[in-house]
Design a protein around this motif. Structure first.
Motif, short mmCIF file in Angstrom:
data_model
loop_
_atom_site.label_atom_id
_atom_site.label_comp_id
_atom_site.label_asym_id
_atom_site.label_seq_id
_atom_site.Cartn_x
_atom_site.Cartn_y
_atom_site.Cartn_z
N LYS A 18 0.83 -1.22 0.00
CA LYS A 18 0.00 0.00 0.00
C LYS A 18 0.86 1.26 0.00
CE LYS A 18 -3.85 2.12 2.38
NZ LYS A 18 -4.40 2.37 3.69
N GLN A 19 1.93 1.23 0.81
CA GLN A 19 2.81 2.40 0.89
C GLN A 19 3.41 2.73 -0.49
OE1 GLN A 19 3.09 4.47 3.38
NE2 GLN A 19 4.44 5.74 2.14
N GLU A 20 3.83 1.67 -1.19
CA GLU A 20 4.42 1.88 -2.52
C GLU A 20 3.39 2.45 -3.49
OE1 GLU A 20 8.07 -1.19 -3.21
OE2 GLU A 20 6.07 -2.05 -3.21
N ARG A 21 2.15 1.98 -3.37
CA ARG A 21 1.10 2.51 -4.25
C ARG A 21 0.89 3.99 -4.02
NH1 ARG A 21 -1.64 -2.43 -3.79
NH2 ARG A 21 -2.96 -1.69 -2.11
N ILE A 22 0.95 4.41 -2.74
CA ILE A 22 0.79 5.83 -2.43
C ILE A 22 1.92 6.63 -3.06
CG2 ILE A 22 0.83 7.54 -0.57
CD1 ILE A 22 -0.63 5.39 1.15
N VAL A 23 3.15 6.10 -2.94
CA VAL A 23 4.31 6.79 -3.52
C VAL A 23 4.13 6.93 -5.04
CG1 VAL A 23 6.78 6.61 -3.98
CG2 VAL A 23 5.90 6.14 -1.69
N GLU A 24 3.69 5.84 -5.70
CA GLU A 24 3.53 5.89 -7.15
C GLU A 24 2.40 6.84 -7.54
OE1 GLU A 24 6.00 4.99 -8.43
OE2 GLU A 24 6.73 3.52 -7.02
N HIS A 25 1.37 6.93 -6.71
CA HIS A 25 0.31 7.88 -6.98
C HIS A 25 0.86 9.30 -6.92
CE1 HIS A 25 -3.12 10.52 -5.97
NE2 HIS A 25 -3.74 9.77 -6.86
N ASP A 26 1.71 9.55 -5.94
CA ASP A 26 2.35 10.86 -5.83
C ASP A 26 3.19 11.15 -7.07
OD1 ASP A 26 1.27 11.14 -3.39
OD2 ASP A 26 3.11 10.78 -2.25
N ALA A 27 3.82 10.09 -7.61
CA ALA A 27 4.68 10.27 -8.77
C ALA A 27 3.88 10.80 -9.96
CB ALA A 27 5.35 8.94 -9.14
N GLY A 28 2.69 10.22 -10.18
CA GLY A 28 1.85 10.69 -11.28
C GLY A 28 1.44 12.13 -11.08
N ALA A 29 1.05 12.45 -9.86
CA ALA A 29 0.62 13.82 -9.55
C ALA A 29 1.79 14.79 -9.73
CB ALA A 29 0.09 13.89 -8.12
N ARG A 30 2.98 14.35 -9.36
CA ARG A 30 4.16 15.22 -9.49
C ARG A 30 4.48 15.48 -10.97
NH1 ARG A 30 7.46 12.99 -5.85
NH2 ARG A 30 7.96 11.34 -7.31
N ALA A 31 4.36 14.43 -11.79
CA ALA A 31 4.62 14.60 -13.22
C ALA A 31 3.67 15.64 -13.81
CB ALA A 31 4.47 13.26 -13.94
N VAL A 32 2.41 15.54 -13.44
CA VAL A 32 1.41 16.49 -13.95
C VAL A 32 1.71 17.90 -13.43
CG1 VAL A 32 -1.04 17.14 -13.74
CG2 VAL A 32 -0.39 14.78 -14.31
N ARG A 33 2.05 17.99 -12.16
CA ARG A 33 2.33 19.30 -11.55
C ARG A 33 3.53 19.97 -12.23
NH1 ARG A 33 2.88 17.64 -6.54
NH2 ARG A 33 5.13 17.91 -6.48
N ARG A 34 4.53 19.18 -12.53
CA ARG A 34 5.73 19.75 -13.18
C ARG A 34 5.39 20.26 -14.58
NH1 ARG A 34 10.30 15.40 -11.02
NH2 ARG A 34 10.65 16.45 -9.03
N CYS A 35 4.56 19.54 -15.30
CA CYS A 35 4.13 20.04 -16.62
C CYS A 35 3.45 21.39 -16.47
CB CYS A 35 3.15 19.07 -17.27
SG CYS A 35 3.87 17.50 -17.73
#
Ligand code: ZN
Length: 293
Positions: A3-20
């Motif tokens: 579950k913890q890893e899934r949360i981290v990967e969810h953050d990764a997607g949000a971060r990619a979008v935020r950086r764009c």
């Protein structure tokens, strides 16, 4: 994946979008109220520097090639292994979209970051590439970065000018590059395993199909033609129809004919007339009927 890893990967997607989105405005855009990031412009340089930091933060070593493409590399389990390349472009058209190109680069950064976080090395290297010129929105030639990387001849392009009169050579010199050395960007085929690019869909089909994602099965090969239709002006009341040579009606028949021809092909075939008007009369007609060639 726990579950913890899934949360981290969810953050990764949000971060990619935020950086764009972060790259969508000043100082990463050369226009007010929208995004314009042309090749080797001020905004492009700023965006490349921001990207350098994100790539380094994700565990990559970073370099810029001779055509201004930024390349981040995450080594595999052995040094100098061939690379799986992930990337897209970071230049934009005038009033471009935040995610066009940038998303493919940011997702590549997140892929590498995910492996680096776990300390995992693959039997091959991962490279994230950010092409500086894909759109051709500054100089009248597109995809310079990928052409140079593929070793395609780009011809004598140093004296090409942008709309302000700056030559490509001058623009390249401004960032410490030399157009005469662009060939050094070429990569050997055996050093690249594959190239993977995530890109936004620039059409309505996914939304229409309610699909989040699709695999590309073919690349559009666009050809543009400028066609001049020359008629003969005639008095609307006194020149009879059988003697008229109205350019506009002929052009209308051509527009509909082009559509009919395209519909007769497969569903993926598109032909459309994007512009009609006097504007093009000042442009040289590039199209010639077969008998005129
Ligand atoms: Zn794009």
């Amino acid at each position: 994946m726990d579950k913890q890893e899934r949360i981290v990967e969810h953050d990764a997607g949000a971060r990619a979008v935020r950086r764009c989105e972060e790259l969508g405005c000043d100082p990463y855009s050369d226009m007010r109220g929208g995004l314009y990031r042309p090749y080797l412009g001020t905004a492009h340089k700023a965006a490349a520097e921001a990207l350098r930091g994100w790539m380094q933060g994700a565990g990559m070593s970073v370099r810029t090639d001779a055509a201004g493409t930024m390349i981040g590399r995450y080594e595999g389990s052995s040094a100098n292994a061939p690379a799986l390349m992930i990337g897209s472009h970071i230049d934009s058209v005038w009033n471009g979209g935040f995610y066009d190109g940038a998303l493919g680069v940011m997702l590549g950064v997140e892929c590498v970051a995910a492996f680096a976080r776990r300390g995992l090395r693959l039997p091959f290297a991962l490279e994230v590439v950010a092409f500086g010129d894909e759109e051709g929105s500054r100089f009248p030639l597109s995809m310079l970065g990928s052409r140079a990387m593929a070793g395609k001849a780009v011809g004598d392009v140093g004296q090409m000018r942008d709309r302000n009169g700056t030559t490509l050579q001058e623009a390249m010199q401004g960032v410490g590059l030399d157009v005469g050395r662009m060939g050094e960007a070429r990569r050997r085929r055996e050093d690249i395993l594959a190239y993977l690019e995530a890109h936004i869909e620039q059409g309505p089909v996914l939304e229409h199909e309610d699909a989040p994602l699709a695999a590309v099965s073919a690349i559009a090969g666009i050809q543009r033609f400028y066609i001049r239709v020359q008629g003969q002006a005639g008095h609307a009341g006194t020149v009879p129809l059988h003697m008229r040579h109205d350019a506009l009606t002929a052009a209308c028949e051509m527009v509909l004919g082009i559509e009919t021809l395209a519909r007769a092909h497969t569903a993926d075939f598109v032909a459309t007339v994007g512009f009609a008007g006097r504007h093009w009369l000042r442009k040289p007609c590039r199209w010639r009927a077969p008998e005129q060639r």
